[in-house]
Design a protein around this motif. Sequence first.
Motif, PDB file in Angstrom:
ATOM      1  N   HIS A  87       1.032   3.464  11.235  1.00 53.66           N
ATOM      2  CA  HIS A  87      -0.405   3.669  11.441  1.00 53.66           C
ATOM      3  C   HIS A  87      -1.205   3.491  10.156  1.00 53.66           C
ATOM      4  N   ARG A  88      -0.540   3.502   9.019  1.00 57.60           N
ATOM      5  CA  ARG A  88      -1.238   3.360   7.739  1.00 57.60           C
ATOM      6  C   ARG A  88      -1.211   1.937   7.190  1.00 57.60           C
ATOM      7  N   ALA A 107       1.113   3.468   3.052  1.00 59.45           N
ATOM      8  CA  ALA A 107       1.905   2.990   4.178  1.00 59.45           C
ATOM      9  C   ALA A 107       3.393   2.887   3.852  1.00 59.45           C
ATOM     10  N   ARG A 162      -2.635  -1.426   7.007  1.00 62.61           N
ATOM     11  CA  ARG A 162      -3.962  -1.947   7.363  1.00 62.61           C
ATOM     12  C   ARG A 162      -3.821  -3.235   8.168  1.00 62.61           C
ATOM     13  N   ASP A 163      -4.603  -3.321   9.238  1.00 61.30           N
ATOM     14  CA  ASP A 163      -4.536  -4.493  10.116  1.00 61.30           C
ATOM     15  C   ASP A 163      -4.910  -5.782   9.408  1.00 61.30           C
ATOM     16  N   GLU A 164      -5.781  -5.694   8.425  1.00 63.83           N
ATOM     17  CA  GLU A 164      -6.218  -6.930   7.767  1.00 63.83           C
ATOM     18  C   GLU A 164      -5.220  -7.420   6.729  1.00 63.83           C
ATOM     19  N   GLU A 165      -4.162  -6.628   6.467  1.00 62.46           N
ATOM     20  CA  GLU A 165      -3.185  -7.053   5.476  1.00 62.46           C
ATOM     21  C   GLU A 165      -2.452  -8.303   5.950  1.00 62.46           C
ATOM     22  N   THR A 198       2.042  -8.339   1.728  1.00 59.23           N
ATOM     23  CA  THR A 198       1.941  -6.915   1.401  1.00 59.23           C
ATOM     24  C   THR A 198       3.014  -6.036   2.021  1.00 59.23           C
ATOM     25  N   ASP A 209       0.843  -1.186   0.000  1.00 54.74           N
ATOM     26  CA  ASP A 209       0.000   0.000   0.000  1.00 54.74           C
ATOM     27  C   ASP A 209       0.886   1.246   0.000  1.00 54.74           C
TER      28      ASP A 209
END
Length: 171
Positions: free
Chosen positions: A99-100, A10, A102-105, A110, A7
């Motif tokens: 902080h950017r 991030a 994503r927790d679901e990554e 990724t 991402d």
Amino acid sequence: MASHRFDSAAWAQVRADEEHELWDRFDAAFCFRPSMHELPGINEPTPSITYDLVYEDATRVEPVWVNRTLLTALRRVTGIDDSVVVLNWHHQTYRCRPHRVRDEEPVDDTWPTEIYPDYDYYIWLAEDMRYGTFGHPWEPSLCIFGEELIAAVTEVGDEALGRILRRNGRP
């Protein structure tokens, strides 16, 4: 890591000229010694805690849990828009905004560079290098240094990181 579907909110690649400067600063501060035999691979600072990433039964500590534990700790020591420098020996250097991410990554798909040292030296540092991690692939170990990051790891819980090998560079 083979996949580069990271991402861009991030992760950002560092320019080659800045990458060389960052490595020079890291080497000057920590005396990096890439070697399979000369351990540890840096002058481990005070304060620091180095974890053994292999259990006594020879199974390895789970990489995804190491990555997630440290990501959570990094979020505790960085501001919402702050980044950390991510050095990967002989590979692209990045800046990551914890902080950017994503927790679901799924960490293994990724992240262009993990925290868990899987086949290479992975180094995550505050911009001013006052805290960070040094992953040694051949020991295998993870050194966490700097008061604020050590405190954050302690708050999160270091159970996923294995047993302690050294404190402040000493057994």
